[in-house]
Design a protein around this motif. Sequence first.
Motif, short mmCIF file in Angstrom:
data_model
loop_
_atom_site.label_atom_id
_atom_site.label_comp_id
_atom_site.label_asym_id
_atom_site.label_seq_id
_atom_site.Cartn_x
_atom_site.Cartn_y
_atom_site.Cartn_z
N LEU A 125 24.09 -110.90 -31.79
CA LEU A 125 24.56 -109.52 -31.64
C LEU A 125 24.51 -109.06 -30.19
O LEU A 125 25.41 -108.35 -29.71
CB LEU A 125 23.72 -108.59 -32.52
CG LEU A 125 24.08 -107.11 -32.53
CD1 LEU A 125 25.46 -106.88 -33.12
CD2 LEU A 125 23.02 -106.32 -33.32
N ALA A 126 23.51 -109.50 -29.45
CA ALA A 126 23.34 -109.08 -28.06
C ALA A 126 24.53 -109.48 -27.18
O ALA A 126 24.83 -108.78 -26.21
CB ALA A 126 22.05 -109.66 -27.48
N VAL A 127 25.20 -110.58 -27.51
CA VAL A 127 26.36 -110.98 -26.70
C VAL A 127 27.67 -110.49 -27.30
O VAL A 127 28.69 -110.48 -26.61
CB VAL A 127 26.41 -112.51 -26.44
CG1 VAL A 127 25.23 -112.95 -25.60
CG2 VAL A 127 26.53 -113.29 -27.72
N ILE A 128 27.65 -110.10 -28.55
CA ILE A 128 28.87 -109.58 -29.18
C ILE A 128 29.02 -108.08 -28.91
O ILE A 128 30.13 -107.61 -28.67
CB ILE A 128 28.87 -109.88 -30.69
CG1 ILE A 128 29.05 -111.37 -30.95
CG2 ILE A 128 29.93 -109.07 -31.42
CD1 ILE A 128 30.42 -111.93 -30.56
N GLU A 129 27.93 -107.34 -28.94
CA GLU A 129 28.01 -105.88 -28.74
C GLU A 129 28.82 -105.48 -27.50
O GLU A 129 29.68 -104.61 -27.60
CB GLU A 129 26.62 -105.26 -28.69
CG GLU A 129 26.05 -104.96 -30.04
CD GLU A 129 24.70 -104.29 -29.98
OE1 GLU A 129 24.47 -103.41 -30.83
OE2 GLU A 129 23.87 -104.63 -29.11
N PRO A 130 28.59 -106.10 -26.35
CA PRO A 130 29.33 -105.68 -25.16
C PRO A 130 30.83 -105.94 -25.22
O PRO A 130 31.59 -105.34 -24.46
CB PRO A 130 28.71 -106.50 -24.02
CG PRO A 130 27.37 -106.91 -24.53
CD PRO A 130 27.54 -107.07 -26.00
N VAL A 131 31.27 -106.83 -26.11
CA VAL A 131 32.69 -107.14 -26.19
C VAL A 131 33.33 -106.62 -27.48
O VAL A 131 34.51 -106.83 -27.71
CB VAL A 131 32.94 -108.67 -26.06
CG1 VAL A 131 32.48 -109.16 -24.70
CG2 VAL A 131 32.29 -109.45 -27.19
N ALA A 132 32.56 -105.91 -28.29
CA ALA A 132 33.04 -105.46 -29.60
C ALA A 132 34.07 -104.34 -29.51
O ALA A 132 34.91 -104.20 -30.40
CB ALA A 132 31.87 -105.03 -30.48
#
Length: 181
Positions: A125-132
């Motif tokens: 989630l930590a790397v997906i949140e910024p690109v979501a």
Amino acid sequence: MRDRTERGQRIVAAARELAEAEGWDAVTTRRLAALIEYSQPVLYSHFPGGKEAIMTAAALEGFAELAAALAGARDGGLAGIAGAYIEYAEAKPALYDAMFTLASELRFARDDTPEVMKANFAELLAVIEPVAGEQDAGVLTEVFWSTLHGLVTLDRGHRLSPAHRDERLALVVERFGARAD
């Protein structure tokens, strides 16, 4: 108490080694007892559920290891996380099976989900949140994770071309967002 904990760790370690060498079908309480020179009742006193309980304990260790690998790769964004996930699955195929593919009472996305399993999802989630963007980051993380798992599973089953392995992973990273900043 320390002796009991050490015995439990020794049982799980032996199960993991045997599973990686010969698969989980080879892991039986009888074989483990002989391998580590404990009686079967000693194994059952540590793991009353027998082989399934031992596999669960191994899976929980695996989740801790994978969470640490993902945390260490987080600076590399989606590419780092994706690479670490694939690398872990390839390095420990039997453990990966215990964690994600074999029948288990371990469940994600529930109130009683073990914290170590939640930590794995949190790293993704930590790397997906910024690109979501406008998308629900949790749902997008589930799809990203599912994609990685699918690549691992299909690749291990020799269902995908080995020649395009790196290209597939790069495409997944590109489609989910080039890199988290």
